[in-house]
Motif scaffolding. Structure first.
Motif, PDB file in Angstrom:
ATOM      1  N   ASP A   1       0.850  -1.194   0.000  1.00 47.36           N
ATOM      2  CA  ASP A   1       0.000   0.000   0.000  1.00 47.36           C
ATOM      3  C   ASP A   1       0.885   1.242   0.000  1.00 47.36           C
ATOM      4  O   ASP A   1       1.924   1.284   0.675  1.00 47.36           O
ATOM      5  CB  ASP A   1      -0.888   0.043   1.250  1.00 47.36           C
ATOM      6  CG  ASP A   1      -1.846  -1.131   1.309  1.00 47.36           C
ATOM      7  OD1 ASP A   1      -1.871  -1.921   0.349  1.00 47.36           O
ATOM      8  OD2 ASP A   1      -2.562  -1.256   2.320  1.00 47.36           O
ATOM      9  N   GLY A   2       0.453   2.286  -0.729  1.00 48.82           N
ATOM     10  CA  GLY A   2       1.246   3.503  -0.721  1.00 48.82           C
ATOM     11  C   GLY A   2       0.757   4.538  -1.715  1.00 48.82           C
ATOM     12  O   GLY A   2      -0.326   4.414  -2.299  1.00 48.82           O
ATOM     13  N   VAL A   3       1.600   5.548  -1.904  1.00 55.75           N
ATOM     14  CA  VAL A   3       1.309   6.659  -2.803  1.00 55.75           C
ATOM     15  C   VAL A   3       2.279   6.599  -3.973  1.00 55.75           C
ATOM     16  O   VAL A   3       3.501   6.529  -3.773  1.00 55.75           O
ATOM     17  CB  VAL A   3       1.446   8.017  -2.078  1.00 55.75           C
ATOM     18  CG1 VAL A   3       1.115   9.164  -3.022  1.00 55.75           C
ATOM     19  CG2 VAL A   3       0.544   8.061  -0.854  1.00 55.75           C
ATOM     20  N   LEU A   4       1.742   6.641  -5.180  1.00 55.81           N
ATOM     21  CA  LEU A   4       2.569   6.586  -6.378  1.00 55.81           C
ATOM     22  C   LEU A   4       3.144   7.956  -6.694  1.00 55.81           C
ATOM     23  O   LEU A   4       2.564   8.998  -6.359  1.00 55.81           O
ATOM     24  CB  LEU A   4       1.745   6.090  -7.572  1.00 55.81           C
ATOM     25  CG  LEU A   4       1.222   4.658  -7.478  1.00 55.81           C
ATOM     26  CD1 LEU A   4       0.256   4.379  -8.618  1.00 55.81           C
ATOM     27  CD2 LEU A   4       2.374   3.663  -7.500  1.00 55.81           C
ATOM     28  N   GLY A   5       4.285   7.957  -7.377  1.00 54.92           N
ATOM     29  CA  GLY A   5       4.894   9.196  -7.837  1.00 54.92           C
ATOM     30  C   GLY A   5       4.469   9.515  -9.261  1.00 54.92           C
ATOM     31  O   GLY A   5       3.392   9.113  -9.718  1.00 54.92           O
ATOM     32  N   PHE A   6       5.317  10.236  -9.994  1.00 58.99           N
ATOM     33  CA  PHE A   6       5.011  10.602 -11.372  1.00 58.99           C
ATOM     34  C   PHE A   6       5.095   9.379 -12.282  1.00 58.99           C
ATOM     35  O   PHE A   6       5.920   8.487 -12.100  1.00 58.99           O
ATOM     36  CB  PHE A   6       5.980  11.664 -11.878  1.00 58.99           C
ATOM     37  CG  PHE A   6       5.757  13.013 -11.251  1.00 58.99           C
ATOM     38  CD1 PHE A   6       4.500  13.431 -10.882  1.00 58.99           C
ATOM     39  CD2 PHE A   6       6.829  13.867 -11.037  1.00 58.99           C
ATOM     40  CE1 PHE A   6       4.291  14.660 -10.316  1.00 58.99           C
ATOM     41  CE2 PHE A   6       6.632  15.106 -10.468  1.00 58.99           C
ATOM     42  CZ  PHE A   6       5.363  15.510 -10.098  1.00 58.99           C
ATOM     43  N   ARG A   7       4.237   9.357 -13.297  1.00 57.30           N
ATOM     44  CA  ARG A   7       4.270   8.290 -14.308  1.00 57.30           C
ATOM     45  C   ARG A   7       5.339   8.629 -15.333  1.00 57.30           C
ATOM     46  O   ARG A   7       5.354   9.702 -15.912  1.00 57.30           O
ATOM     47  CB  ARG A   7       2.896   8.183 -14.977  1.00 57.30           C
ATOM     48  CG  ARG A   7       2.813   7.130 -16.066  1.00 57.30           C
ATOM     49  CD  ARG A   7       1.363   6.786 -16.368  1.00 57.30           C
ATOM     50  NE  ARG A   7       0.588   7.930 -16.826  1.00 57.30           N
ATOM     51  CZ  ARG A   7       0.415   8.254 -18.116  1.00 57.30           C
ATOM     52  NH1 ARG A   7       0.983   7.527 -19.070  1.00 57.30           N
ATOM     53  NH2 ARG A   7      -0.314   9.288 -18.451  1.00 57.30           N
ATOM     54  N   GLU A   8       6.270   7.685 -15.547  1.00 57.63           N
ATOM     55  CA  GLU A   8       7.412   7.940 -16.420  1.00 57.63           C
ATOM     56  C   GLU A   8       7.285   7.262 -17.784  1.00 57.63           C
ATOM     57  O   GLU A   8       8.209   7.342 -18.596  1.00 57.63           O
ATOM     58  CB  GLU A   8       8.700   7.440 -15.742  1.00 57.63           C
ATOM     59  CG  GLU A   8       8.978   8.042 -14.371  1.00 57.63           C
ATOM     60  CD  GLU A   8       9.288   9.532 -14.436  1.00 57.63           C
ATOM     61  OE1 GLU A   8       9.569  10.037 -15.543  1.00 57.63           O
ATOM     62  OE2 GLU A   8       9.253  10.195 -13.379  1.00 57.63           O
TER      63      GLU A   8
END
Length: 356
Positions: A170-177
């Motif tokens: 579980d967590g928070v995603l960063g920018f999509r690359e």
């Protein structure tokens, strides 16, 4: 009148004028000095009071996620589907990206068919062996072939599954690359994933505090992004080694962060509570240092009396008084620089702001 007296009259007249002038000059000064001794100085006071005093250690540390990874691809292939947005909160197992898997899926189906045929053949050989219609070596050979096909199938399924990239926790995603249709190489970064439900912060304290730091000890953390908010946490580990160069010991704390208010990389001001005591305190502005001693002015029957005190620890705006004052004794906090021992004072009431 004799001529001798007449000749002295001008000198007597001049002497009288000088005496009068001297009296006239000195008279206002004497009166002013007398008035100055009787002047009343306006002051503001505050009562010495007993209050909770927290003995804290101050430090700085950078927040980091409880768990953090870079999501990458193990294989090189074309991106077929992207199932997330920048900054999205995901659960463990949520699908993030699908790579082109047609070839791998076909290979899995082929191996499944080969394995089914090999198992059937093995069963026939085992039946013939019980009837002594075949040799044991032929059965062993077929069994080994079946196991080899099963291993190939397991490998193919593993690769097929890895072409579908999921969140490991579980967590928070960063920018999509990446984008749909792009060709990714093995090891290319797709996005980042941070578990921010708990934030870790590493900081260092001087070695002289080593014996006063322990696992489970409470900490308070603040950040400039939140003016009045204090984040509570606790120490989870203390480095058993002390840095030879800096003489500092590294400490790690954890702060619950269920609302995701804290983010990785934030600079946190840390206060570690060493002890909490009830001590007598006065405002810092009441203390008058003279050489190595400290004094305050107390108000008694409308007069300011200077008293020597022994000060202890300090915190912003307040000073601990170890001796020299009693509970609730009023001390001058504004106007002390105009005072002498015994000066008459007028205590000004604090202004009360009326609601607008």
């Amino acid at each position: 009148m004799s001529s001798s007296i007449k000749s002295r009259l001008p000198f007597i007249f001049i002497f009288g004028l000088l005496a009068a002038l001297i009296i006239t000059i000195n008279w206002p000064a004497e009166q002013g000095e007398k008035k100055s001794r009787q002047r009343i100085v306006p002051v503001k006071t505050a009562a010495a009071h007993t209050e909770e005093f927290k003995d804290v250690i101050e430090a700085l540390g950078n927040a980091r996620a409880n768990e953090q990874v870079l999501i990458t691809s193990n294989y090189s292939d074309i991106v077929e589907e992207v199932s997330f947005q920048d900054g999205e909160i995901v659960k463990k197992g949520d699908i993030l990206v699908r790579l082109n898997n047609q070839e791998e899926a076909a290979k899995v189906r082929e191996l499944e068919a080969n394995l089914a045929e090999s198992v059937a053949q093995l069963n026939r050989f085992q039946d013939l062996l019980t009837k002594r219609a075949t040799s044991k070596s032929q059965v062993d050979q077929q069994e080994a072939q079946t196991k080899a096909i099963a291993a190939q199938l397991l490998s193919a399924r593993t690769k097929l599954n890895e072409l579908t990239i999921s969140a490991p926790f579980d967590g928070v995603l960063g920018f999509r690359e990446i984008s749909v249709g792009a060709f990714v190489q093995s090891g290319d970064v797709i996005t980042s994933l941070d578990d921010l439900s708990t934030v870790k912060v590493d900081f260092s304290v001087p070695e002289r505090f080593y014996t006063t730091i322990a696992v489970g000890q409470a900490i308070e953390a603040t950040n400039t992004a939140y003016d009045d908010k204090v984040f509570m946490g606790k120490i989870v580990s203390v480095d058993p080694r002390i840095d030879n160069a800096t003489r500092m010991v590294k400490v790690r704390a954890e702060i619950p962060n269920s609302d995701y208010a804290l983010r990785a990389g934030m600079l946190l001001s840390i206060n570690v509570e060493r002890s909490v005591e009830q001590v007598l305190q006065v405002p810092e502005s009441a203390i008058i240092p003279i050489e190595d001693n400290h004094y305050v002015f107390v108000v008694n029957d409308g007069k300011a009396m200077r008293k020597q005190v022994i000060v202890g620890r300090r915190k912003p705006g307040m000073v601990e008084i170890k001796s020299g004052l009693d509970e609730n004794q009023p001390v001058v906090v504004e106007g002390a620089l105009k005072l002498r021992d015994g000066t008459q004072v007028k205590v000004l009431e604090p202004k009360v702001q009326e609601p607008s």
